[in-house]
Motif scaffolding. Structure first.
Motif, PDB file in Angstrom:
ATOM      1  N   ARG A   1      -9.930   5.473   3.078  1.00  0.00           N
ATOM      2  CA  ARG A   1      -9.772   6.766   3.694  1.00  0.00           C
ATOM      3  C   ARG A   1     -10.237   6.527   5.250  1.00  0.00           C
ATOM      4  O   ARG A   1     -11.442   6.360   5.375  1.00  0.00           O
ATOM      5  CB  ARG A   1     -10.049   8.059   3.061  1.00  0.00           C
TER       6      ARG A   1
ATOM      7  N   SER B   1       0.805  -1.142  -0.109  1.00  0.00           N
ATOM      8  CA  SER B   1       0.107  -0.017   0.063  1.00  0.00           C
ATOM      9  C   SER B   1       0.700   1.252  -0.162  1.00  0.00           C
ATOM     10  O   SER B   1       1.954   1.224   0.372  1.00  0.00           O
ATOM     11  CB  SER B   1      -0.971  -0.036   1.196  1.00  0.00           C
TER      12      SER B   1
ATOM     13  N   SER C   1       0.204   5.703   1.000  1.00  0.00           N
ATOM     14  CA  SER C   1      -0.638   6.724   1.659  1.00  0.00           C
ATOM     15  C   SER C   1      -0.188   8.003   1.167  1.00  0.00           C
ATOM     16  O   SER C   1       0.813   8.356   0.920  1.00  0.00           O
ATOM     17  CB  SER C   1      -0.718   6.502   3.054  1.00  0.00           C
TER      18      SER C   1
ATOM     19  N   THR D   1      -5.295   5.936   1.131  1.00  0.00           N
ATOM     20  CA  THR D   1      -4.363   4.563   1.230  1.00  0.00           C
ATOM     21  C   THR D   1      -4.719   4.012  -0.117  1.00  0.00           C
ATOM     22  O   THR D   1      -5.779   3.565  -0.519  1.00  0.00           O
ATOM     23  CB  THR D   1      -4.734   3.741   2.361  1.00  0.00           C
TER      24      THR D   1
END
Length: 659
Positions: free
Chosen positions: A559, A527, A529, A534
């Protein structure tokens, strides 16, 4: 056989355009009503046979008739049917046939919806449209025949359509853009016809104005659609790159915007007639210049057609004839172009004159920045580059006074205006713009950018000034509801046009100053951010399309641990053309876009991704649509519905009398 029908229809359409050029003008010279009346049926004939030719080419693409060279080079049996139709204007020859269909269509619409024009004037206008048609039909028949055959070496399969054009946006973007380009030929024809008659008055401006606005609407929407297509299709997240071919459509838009304002002054005040004539010539000439740049082979661009220099030479010669001939006619008739209105320094006329000067300067800047590198290279002086920083800086300084006058202009009366009468409204609108222009970034953004404050200030100034102008008008009347109606469609069209510009300016300001771009490396299961969102790379899927295969990445966005959306971004490999194209993933919002594009595999099972956070980017195109809606509302004004009694100002009816 279908190809022969199409080619023969094109020849007949060319013959009709020749007759349209000669017969009506001969009738005007001889004061022969019957010959002048032939202009309309000749125009309809030109359109009818051009339509048959275009349908024949469309049929050739739909049935994959690879005995037609144009079809063989730009289509394929695996191509979806909708893109087979799009492929008709995906090549130089086919797109120019579409251009000519639209040219003939504008002429036919002019013949159909202006029957109450004076016969003499209508004959001249349609004859000028015929002259333009003659040049283009000869260009097609001599250098760009869309029905050339591959016989006897007929390929089994076609070369396929450029993958860049295999997109829904390209189905309607070129037709809309051509509608705008070619539409300015009507304004040009009105200007030349008025010069030939030696009489340019309010009636001529009123008749020309709705056609000019219509062309401007199509060009506005076409440019906006092209910007949107580049944004989501090319994978780099940009909406404008100052590409030379983008500039080729922007220049006639700037000149057309100035022309609309100039026509308003000529119609209402009898002034700016020289401006109006020259801007009509300039708008169409710049459209022709754009055609030359795209089709001459002098530019390398994703938008340009690769063509041979012979075609460019023909177009350059035609461009020289149009510009040179029209300017010569203007020089010969300049003594008859007299403006009667008088106005003081502080007046609406001066505001509009200032805006026109700035629009013309902007046009010249774009023209210089586009052509100078080409001229520099042709003279053997080496290669130079004039790119985004140059245009951004110049347009920043041009936009400041332009936006100030856009807001102030409607507040000022015609002829003269006392500052004391509008001082309170102007200062209040400007103070609110300054306050909110600084406060909004300070409250909602992570940092305060000076350029963002300036852009918001200018946009909000236009909004508050428009509100102040409407309030001032309503204060002069007792019944507010009836007053709103009595302002008229043309006035509300102006208001919407200005508000649309303000919305676009907000979009440009915010995305230019607050966008975030990140190139990241992700493997399935990882992932990233950004801005509270994210991006989770779930998996990569193999997809088989009708004429391509692709790798599709699945990105799940959250989110604050809440699901936002699952996006898909692809790398498509087109089998026939053997080209790779990126399909972006977009999560669209009113105030921001989340944008992700799949890059290359990095060798260890991870992939490159480009992630963008783009605030207010949709407002750029929303503003363009609001501007176009304002133009449409202006056209609906009842004063543009030509009445018989006003039509007699410049001539008589079927018996025919020269003006």
């Amino acid at each position: 056989m279908i190809a022969e029908i199409g080619h023969f229809s094109l020849v007949i359409a060319c013959a009709f355009s020749l007759l349209l050029t000669v017969v009506p003008l001969l009738g005007v010279a001889r004061r022969h009503g019957g010959q002048m009346a032939m202009a309309r049926p000749l125009t309809y004939g030109m359109f009818f046979f051009t339509l048959i030719s275009f349908i024949a080419l469309c049929w050739g693409f739909l049935v994959s008739d690879f005995s037609i060279l144009n079809v063989a080079q730009n289509s394929n049996t695996q191509l979806p049917a909708i893109y087979k139709l799009t492929a008709v204007w995906g090549s130089h020859e086919g797109s120019f046939l579409l251009w000519m269909l639209i040219q003939a269509g504008w002429a036919a619409a002019l013949a159909l919806f202006s029957k109450r024009l004076p016969l003499v004037f209508a004959a001249r206008v349609l004859a000028v449209m015929g002259m333009i048609g003659v040049g283009f039909y000869f260009f097609m028949l001599l250098t760009s025949n869309p029905f050339d055959r591959t016989i006897p070496l007929i390929p089994v399969d076609g070369h396929d359509l450029n993958p860049l054009l295999q997109d829904p946006g390209m189905i309607i973007h070129p037709p809309l853009l051509y509608m705008g380009y070619v539409g300015f030929s009507v304004a040009f024809a009105f200007a030349i016809a008025a010069l030939l008659g030696g009489r340019l008055d309010a009636s001529w401006a009123r008749w020309s104005r709705p056609w000019t606005i219509a062309a401007w609407i199509f060009l506005t929407v076409g440019i906006a659609l092209g910007s949107w297509w580049a944004y989501y299709e090319l994978g780099w997240g940009g909406w404008w790159f100052w590409d030379p071919v983008e500039n080729a459509s922007f220049m006639p838009w700037l000149a057309g915007t100035a022309l609309m304002h100039s026509l308003a002054v000529s119609e209402k005040r009898g002034s700016f007639k020289s401006w109006t004539v020259l801007l009509a010539i300039a708008a169409f000439s710049l459209s022709l210049l754009g055609t030359f740049l795209v089709r001459s082979g002098v530019l390398v661009s994703v938008h340009a057609f690769a063509t041979d220099p012979a075609r460019g030479t023909f177009l350059l010669g035609f461009l020289g004839v149009v510009i040179g001939g029209s300017l010569l006619l203007y020089a010969l008739r300049a003594s008859k172009v007299v403006s009667y209105s008088r106005y003081e320094l502080f007046s609406r006329e001066v505001m509009l004159l200032g805006n026109n000067v700035l629009l013309v300067v902007a046009t010249m800047v774009v023209l210089l920045g586009t052509l100078l590198p080409l001229v520099h290279q042709e003279l053997g002086l080496g290669s130079i580059s004039i790119g985004e920083p140059f245009f951004d800086q110049v347009f920043l300084w041009l936009t400041i006074p332009f936006a100030l006058m856009v807001g102030l202009g409607p507040l000022v009366r015609w002829r003269r205006q006392k500052w004391a009468d509008i001082q309170k409204s102007v200062l209040l609108a400007f103070a609110l713009a300054v306050l909110l222009g600084w406060a909004l970034p300070a409250i909602f953004a992570e940092r305060v950018s000076g350029l963002a404050v300036l852009g918001l200030l200018l946009a909000l100034w236009i909004v508050f000034a428009s509100v102040a102008e409407i309030k001032m008008r309503l204060a002069q009347r007792d019944n507010i509801l009836s007053s709103l109606v009595k302002l008229g469609p043309s006035h509300w069209g102006m208001v919407l046009g200005h508000l649309g510009f303000a919305v676009t300016l907000i979009g440009i300001t915010m995305v230019q100053n607050y966008e975030v771009e990140r190139d990241v490396r992700l493997s399935p299961g990882q992932s990233y951010s950004e801005h509270g969102y994210t991006f989770h790379f779930e998996e990569l899927r193999a997809i088989e399309g009708p004429n391509y295969h692709s790798d599709k990445a699945v990105i799940h966005i959250t989110r604050n641990e809440r699901d936002v959306e699952t996006l898909f971004t692809e790398k498509r490999f087109y089998n026939v053309r053997r080209q790779v194209m990126t399909q972006t993933g977009l999560q669209v919002g009113f105030f921001r876009d989340l944008y992700i594009a799949l890059g290359d595999e990095l060798g260890d099972g991870s992939y490159a991704f480009r992630i963008h956070y783009k605030p207010f980017v949709r407002w750029i195109w929303a503003g363009a649509l609001i501007m176009a809606l304002g133009g449409a509302l202006s056209i609906s004004d009842k004063r543009y519905r030509l009445k018989r009694q006003s039509a007699r100002v410049m001539g008589q009816t079927s018996k025919g009398t020269s003006v």
